[in-house]
Write a protein that holds these residues in place. Sequence first.
Motif, short mmCIF file in Angstrom:
data_model
loop_
_atom_site.label_atom_id
_atom_site.label_comp_id
_atom_site.label_asym_id
_atom_site.label_seq_id
_atom_site.Cartn_x
_atom_site.Cartn_y
_atom_site.Cartn_z
N ARG A 141 -0.08 107.40 63.42
CA ARG A 141 0.10 107.83 62.02
C ARG A 141 1.50 107.43 61.36
NH1 ARG A 141 -2.96 107.63 57.81
NH2 ARG A 141 -4.96 107.41 59.51
N ALA A 142 2.22 108.14 62.17
CA ALA A 142 4.20 107.96 61.52
C ALA A 142 4.20 106.12 60.95
CB ALA A 142 4.67 108.44 62.55
N ARG A 143 3.69 105.08 61.66
CA ARG A 143 3.92 104.05 61.49
C ARG A 143 2.96 103.50 60.66
NH1 ARG A 143 6.61 100.75 64.58
NH2 ARG A 143 4.91 99.07 64.29
N PHE A 144 1.83 104.35 60.39
CA PHE A 144 1.14 103.68 59.19
C PHE A 144 0.68 104.74 58.48
CE2 PHE A 144 0.91 100.97 62.88
CZ PHE A 144 0.95 99.80 61.76
N PRO A 145 1.09 105.83 57.76
CA PRO A 145 0.76 106.53 56.65
C PRO A 145 -0.09 106.25 55.75
CG PRO A 145 2.99 105.97 56.42
CD PRO A 145 2.49 105.19 57.38
N ASP A 146 -0.70 105.60 55.11
CA ASP A 146 -1.33 105.07 54.11
C ASP A 146 -1.89 104.53 54.94
OD1 ASP A 146 0.69 105.51 52.13
OD2 ASP A 146 1.40 103.87 52.54
N ALA A 147 -2.77 104.10 56.03
CA ALA A 147 -3.97 103.65 56.71
C ALA A 147 -4.68 104.69 56.18
CB ALA A 147 -3.77 103.32 57.83
N ASP A 148 -6.41 104.31 56.25
CA ASP A 148 -7.68 105.24 56.59
C ASP A 148 -7.62 105.19 57.19
OD1 ASP A 148 -8.56 105.33 53.22
OD2 ASP A 148 -8.09 103.41 53.20
N GLU A 149 -7.39 104.67 57.69
CA GLU A 149 -8.18 105.06 60.10
C GLU A 149 -7.60 104.57 60.93
OE1 GLU A 149 -12.50 104.45 62.57
OE2 GLU A 149 -11.44 102.66 60.40
N ILE A 150 -7.06 104.53 61.96
CA ILE A 150 -6.12 104.00 63.33
C ILE A 150 -6.97 104.29 64.73
CG2 ILE A 150 -3.72 104.60 64.14
CD1 ILE A 150 -2.45 105.47 62.16
N VAL A 151 -7.10 103.03 65.22
CA VAL A 151 -8.03 102.54 66.28
C VAL A 151 -7.00 101.73 67.10
CG1 VAL A 151 -9.66 102.20 66.99
CG2 VAL A 151 -10.12 102.63 64.39
N VAL A 152 -6.96 102.76 68.48
CA VAL A 152 -6.37 102.04 69.60
C VAL A 152 -7.36 102.01 70.40
CG1 VAL A 152 -4.88 103.18 71.72
CG2 VAL A 152 -4.75 104.24 69.42
N GLU A 153 -7.28 101.05 70.83
CA GLU A 153 -8.94 99.81 71.46
C GLU A 153 -8.30 98.68 71.42
OE1 GLU A 153 -13.74 99.86 71.20
OE2 GLU A 153 -12.58 101.37 70.20
N TRP A 154 -9.08 97.74 72.66
CA TRP A 154 -9.08 96.08 72.00
C TRP A 154 -9.79 96.23 71.02
CZ3 TRP A 154 -6.81 92.32 75.40
CH2 TRP A 154 -5.88 93.27 77.06
N PRO A 155 -8.95 95.27 70.17
CA PRO A 155 -9.31 94.53 69.09
C PRO A 155 -11.16 94.57 68.96
CG PRO A 155 -6.79 94.09 69.29
CD PRO A 155 -7.53 94.71 70.69
N HIS A 156 -11.26 93.04 70.37
CA HIS A 156 -12.27 92.73 69.59
C HIS A 156 -13.65 93.55 70.41
CE1 HIS A 156 -11.49 92.22 74.27
NE2 HIS A 156 -12.74 92.43 74.63
N LYS A 157 -12.82 94.84 70.98
CA LYS A 157 -13.99 95.92 71.04
C LYS A 157 -14.13 96.59 70.55
CE LYS A 157 -13.28 96.23 76.49
NZ LYS A 157 -14.55 95.73 76.42
#
Length: 387
Positions: free
Chosen positions: A245-261
């Motif tokens: 969140r510190a790097r992307f404060p304006d994002a509505d959602e931050i997901v830590v996951e393999w992109p294709h999954k």
Amino acid sequence: MLDIAEELHRWVEQGRDFAVATVVAVSGSAPRRPGAALAVDTDGTAIGSVSGGCVEGAVYELCQQALADGETVLERFGYSDEDAFAVGLTCGGVIDILVTPVRAEDPARPTIAAALSAAASGTATALARIVAGPAELLGRALAVRPDDSYSDDYEGGFGAHPELDRTVAAEAAAQLDAGRTGTVEIGEQGSRCGAPLTVLVESSVPPPRMIVFGAIDFASALVCIGKFLGYRVTVCDARPVFATRARFPDADEIVVEWPHKYLERTDTDTRTVLCVLTHDAKFDVPLLQLALRLPVAYVGAMGSRRTHLDRNERLREVGVTELELARLRSPIGLDLGARTPEETALSIASEIVANRRGGSGISLTGAHTPIHHDATSLPARRIGSVA
């Protein structure tokens, strides 16, 4: 008026009386499209815009008059060659504007309030209003939901032939499903029979999604411009140290996951844009293999031309067809000579807008292409005709 639903919903909750002017139809070049609105309350406060400034003063006065006399009016504004100082559009276009009072005693207020409440909360809704026809029907409204039902808070609908309500509800639901705003022509009895009525259908749907894969500095700039363009922005990266969140404060959602999954399990639709900024084969290939087979609006991938050629070969090896590859915008973005993350984000966003609106991406200077490409400037469609 649904384009300013949040502000108008607050006015309704505060018990304010107001009048709203809505662009109904456009021909030629004009700065705003059907559905654009300007509202004025009894204190003289104004929000929104119908022309970018050309006719705002005259429309403001029409709103004040509607508040005073309670009358709904339809006015046309265009460029006047005879009088250079006349109120009109300097761009040469013509716009029709419906001015509707929304006062406490006005019978249309409950229906309009219901549509504003739904739109402000992010719920898909459509507002259908009669903009041309018998004077007693002008401005009457239906609030339509995705299940084809409609609000009967306003005298059971339009207060005319009952079949008219059902026909308009079905037509508005179809417009809502496509996320479109525009006019249709319907007979007074809900068919092509009888005197024609023109109905403006305004659709309000939840914001489209932008999913940015790769939590890099370019992604941070793209998140900002994506939000500016009205997207609900998600950042996805498999590396928790970068997807924060510190790097992307304006994002509505931050997901830590393999992109294709993540892409496999999340919801997308025909308005979704996918921006692949990872430029790492172990992420890109399985992600793009899936993305290029989804019915989304845009798929773009970052990388040099050498990376692009190598990635395409890897995609072919896993079964991606040439037709599917043709959907891929790579290297991502328009040729702006961009170097910084902010300039690169602008390049990507420009390509997304051009793709969405049918633009060519070339400079307007010296070009003979239309400035506006929206299909919403088409004339009213009659029920029973072929669109």
